[in-house]
Design a protein around this motif. Sequence first.
Motif, PDB file in Angstrom:
ATOM      1  N   PRO A   1      38.878 -20.850   9.019  1.00 49.71           N
ATOM      2  CA  PRO A   1      38.450 -22.109   8.386  1.00 49.71           C
ATOM      3  C   PRO A   1      36.969 -22.105   8.019  1.00 49.71           C
ATOM      4  N   GLY A   2      36.160 -21.429   8.833  1.00 51.85           N
ATOM      5  CA  GLY A   2      34.731 -21.334   8.537  1.00 51.85           C
ATOM      6  C   GLY A   2      34.467 -20.616   7.236  1.00 51.85           C
ATOM      7  N   LEU A   3      35.175 -19.516   6.996  1.00 50.58           N
ATOM      8  CA  LEU A   3      35.016 -18.775   5.738  1.00 50.58           C
ATOM      9  C   LEU A   3      35.429 -19.623   4.531  1.00 50.58           C
ATOM     10  N   LEU A   4      36.484 -20.403   4.683  1.00 48.61           N
ATOM     11  CA  LEU A   4      36.912 -21.274   3.588  1.00 48.61           C
ATOM     12  C   LEU A   4      35.868 -22.362   3.301  1.00 48.61           C
ATOM     13  N   LEU A   5      35.246 -22.890   4.362  1.00 49.85           N
ATOM     14  CA  LEU A   5      34.224 -23.920   4.175  1.00 49.85           C
ATOM     15  C   LEU A   5      32.983 -23.350   3.493  1.00 49.85           C
ATOM     16  N   VAL A   6      32.594 -22.141   3.848  1.00 51.70           N
ATOM     17  CA  VAL A   6      31.465 -21.479   3.181  1.00 51.70           C
ATOM     18  C   VAL A   6      31.754 -21.317   1.690  1.00 51.70           C
ATOM     19  N   ALA A   7      32.988 -20.919   1.353  1.00 53.99           N
ATOM     20  CA  ALA A   7      33.368 -20.735  -0.049  1.00 53.99           C
ATOM     21  C   ALA A   7      33.325 -22.060  -0.807  1.00 53.99           C
ATOM     22  N   ALA A   8      33.918 -23.096  -0.221  1.00 49.55           N
ATOM     23  CA  ALA A   8      33.968 -24.403  -0.885  1.00 49.55           C
ATOM     24  C   ALA A   8      32.570 -24.982  -1.076  1.00 49.55           C
ATOM     25  N   SER A   9      31.709 -24.826  -0.095  1.00 50.31           N
ATOM     26  CA  SER A   9      30.346 -25.364  -0.179  1.00 50.31           C
ATOM     27  C   SER A   9      29.526 -24.645  -1.238  1.00 50.31           C
ATOM     28  N   GLY A  10      29.722 -23.335  -1.352  1.00 50.81           N
ATOM     29  CA  GLY A  10      29.033 -22.586  -2.398  1.00 50.81           C
ATOM     30  C   GLY A  10      29.429 -23.065  -3.781  1.00 50.81           C
TER      31      GLY A  10
ATOM     32  N   ILE B   1      28.865 -16.880  -3.971  1.00 51.39           N
ATOM     33  CA  ILE B   1      29.125 -17.009  -2.531  1.00 51.39           C
ATOM     34  C   ILE B   1      30.618 -17.203  -2.248  1.00 51.39           C
ATOM     35  N   PRO B   2      31.343 -18.059  -3.005  1.00 48.22           N
ATOM     36  CA  PRO B   2      32.791 -18.179  -2.772  1.00 48.22           C
ATOM     37  C   PRO B   2      33.552 -16.870  -2.962  1.00 48.22           C
ATOM     38  N   VAL B   3      33.095 -16.028  -3.896  1.00 51.92           N
ATOM     39  CA  VAL B   3      33.769 -14.743  -4.111  1.00 51.92           C
ATOM     40  C   VAL B   3      33.695 -13.887  -2.863  1.00 51.92           C
ATOM     41  N   PHE B   4      32.473 -13.745  -2.306  1.00 53.93           N
ATOM     42  CA  PHE B   4      32.298 -12.945  -1.089  1.00 53.93           C
ATOM     43  C   PHE B   4      33.114 -13.525   0.069  1.00 53.93           C
ATOM     44  N   SER B   5      33.068 -14.837   0.223  1.00 55.47           N
ATOM     45  CA  SER B   5      33.739 -15.496   1.351  1.00 55.47           C
ATOM     46  C   SER B   5      35.250 -15.331   1.286  1.00 55.47           C
ATOM     47  N   LEU B   6      35.831 -15.472   0.109  1.00 55.83           N
ATOM     48  CA  LEU B   6      37.288 -15.381  -0.024  1.00 55.83           C
ATOM     49  C   LEU B   6      37.775 -13.943   0.188  1.00 55.83           C
ATOM     50  N   ILE B   7      36.993 -12.965  -0.239  1.00 53.38           N
ATOM     51  CA  ILE B   7      37.349 -11.562   0.037  1.00 53.38           C
ATOM     52  C   ILE B   7      37.378 -11.322   1.542  1.00 53.38           C
ATOM     53  N   SER B   8      36.346 -11.803   2.235  1.00 48.30           N
ATOM     54  CA  SER B   8      36.290 -11.651   3.686  1.00 48.30           C
ATOM     55  C   SER B   8      37.456 -12.375   4.358  1.00 48.30           C
ATOM     56  N   PHE B   9      37.775 -13.571   3.866  1.00 44.68           N
ATOM     57  CA  PHE B   9      38.891 -14.354   4.424  1.00 44.68           C
ATOM     58  C   PHE B   9      40.193 -13.560   4.351  1.00 44.68           C
ATOM     59  N   ILE B  10      40.477 -12.966   3.210  1.00 42.39           N
ATOM     60  CA  ILE B  10      41.726 -12.216   3.029  1.00 42.39           C
ATOM     61  C   ILE B  10      41.773 -11.004   3.957  1.00 42.39           C
ATOM     62  N   LEU B  11      40.676 -10.259   4.042  1.00 42.05           N
ATOM     63  CA  LEU B  11      40.639  -9.058   4.880  1.00 42.05           C
ATOM     64  C   LEU B  11      40.834  -9.396   6.355  1.00 42.05           C
ATOM     65  N   VAL B  12      40.150 -10.438   6.823  1.00 42.04           N
ATOM     66  CA  VAL B  12      40.266 -10.828   8.233  1.00 42.04           C
ATOM     67  C   VAL B  12      41.672 -11.359   8.524  1.00 42.04           C
ATOM     68  N   ALA B  13      42.198 -12.187   7.629  1.00 45.93           N
ATOM     69  CA  ALA B  13      43.522 -12.774   7.841  1.00 45.93           C
ATOM     70  C   ALA B  13      44.616 -11.710   7.901  1.00 45.93           C
ATOM     71  N   VAL B  14      44.500 -10.691   7.060  1.00 50.38           N
ATOM     72  CA  VAL B  14      45.561  -9.684   6.947  1.00 50.38           C
ATOM     73  C   VAL B  14      45.414  -8.561   7.973  1.00 50.38           C
ATOM     74  N   TRP B  15      44.195  -8.091   8.181  1.00 53.83           N
ATOM     75  CA  TRP B  15      44.008  -6.860   8.942  1.00 53.83           C
ATOM     76  C   TRP B  15      43.572  -7.037  10.398  1.00 53.83           C
ATOM     77  N   VAL B  16      42.829  -8.068  10.713  1.00 59.64           N
ATOM     78  CA  VAL B  16      42.297  -8.178  12.082  1.00 59.64           C
ATOM     79  C   VAL B  16      43.390  -8.667  13.022  1.00 59.64           C
ATOM     80  N   LYS B  17      43.675  -7.857  14.013  1.00 57.79           N
ATOM     81  CA  LYS B  17      44.662  -8.207  15.034  1.00 57.79           C
ATOM     82  C   LYS B  17      43.935  -8.372  16.362  1.00 57.79           C
ATOM     83  N   ALA B  18      43.436  -9.565  16.596  1.00 62.82           N
ATOM     84  CA  ALA B  18      42.696  -9.828  17.834  1.00 62.82           C
ATOM     85  C   ALA B  18      43.651  -9.769  19.022  1.00 62.82           C
TER      86      ALA B  18
END
Length: 398
Positions: free
Chosen positions: A77-86, A172-189
């Motif tokens: 959600p933080g990454l989405l907020l950074v994108a929207a604010s930018g 800024i939204p471009v960078f944030s959304l790319i990061s959002f997709i990578l973390v959502a798909v690949w990071v397995k905490a």
Amino acid sequence: MENKKQRDLASIATIPLTMTLANSILIPVLPSMQKAMGISAFQSSLLITSYAVIAILFIPITGYLSDRIGRKKVILPGLLLVAASGAFCGWAAVAIDKPYALVMTGRLFQGLGAAACFPVVLPLVGDLFKKEEDVSSGLGIVETANTFGKVLAPIIGSALAMWTWYMPFWFIPVFSLISFILVAVWVKAPKDKKPAVPFKTFVHSVVSLFREKGRWIWGVYVSGGINMFAIFASLFYLSETLEERSIHGIVKGCLVAIPLVALCTTSWAIGKWIGQKKKLMKWICVIGFLEAAGCLLFLSFGGRDTLWVIITLLFAGSIGLGAALPTLDALLTEGIEKEQRGTVTSFYSSIRFLGVAAGPPLAALLIEQSKSSLFWVLTACCFVAAVIALITIKPKSN
């Protein structure tokens, strides 16, 4: 390092890269923003500071939430907020004649999004690996991504500003959304199978931790904050100096990036090298801050008439500051249990953001008095950080 987790780590590393770009990309554009919005140098510096200030206030909350509900549930959600604010800042710049107030509002919300992102990265890396040497290496990569963002930011910011002064907001939204997709798909905490600790019990455990280990923890906190202050204050000075000398665009961005290359490369190399050698971490910290203090001291006495002297000394000083970054991260992350890691490292991130917030406006105020006064202050701060690290950080007792 475990091969199967390298993709997770690469995805996590995009978070500090994005958060750094969201802030540092504006530094070379500040003079253009001053002219376009009709504001002072101090007001433009607040566009950097506002992002950090709001993050300072909310980071402890997001750190606690990450311990309770999970790291990804806070980060995404933080990454989405950074994108929207930018995007909001970009819209305000286009649609409003005097957009400063709305842009500032957007930056505050962007800081709120940032509070949920980078501070949670440190404990997430700690959770991801079992071996301390892998944690140290992972944190080194995270800090490298952070500092690499600082290297890219002035170049990208300057290039975008050649188009128009508000274009960095739209990227800024471009960078944030790319990061959002990578973390959502690949990071397995890793999932924590332990039941959630009651709030009162959790608070009591954190208080007990600070009573037991508070001296060295606060030593790491203060040293980390001073490090960020020195970096951002010197970057602001370099950006203003280049502007005074009518150096703009890509050339300006590349020159601002030179000290940051030293910061980035050193962070990566030290992170790969230190492993779990906690005594070595302490001495790298101390020596790094002393080396930075020596370079800044030289600039306090003079030598600021020649641009290559300024850049060379800031480059050398950044080597010392870059060496301290991953060692402070590793000392803190590896010295705290997983259940308290998010909260304790969140306070660390708050103090680092405090350094980021204080750097540009204090640099602007000190430069108005004299440029020497800025470097005297930075020299004193780095020397104090070295003394604090020397006295408070005792690896044997950690």
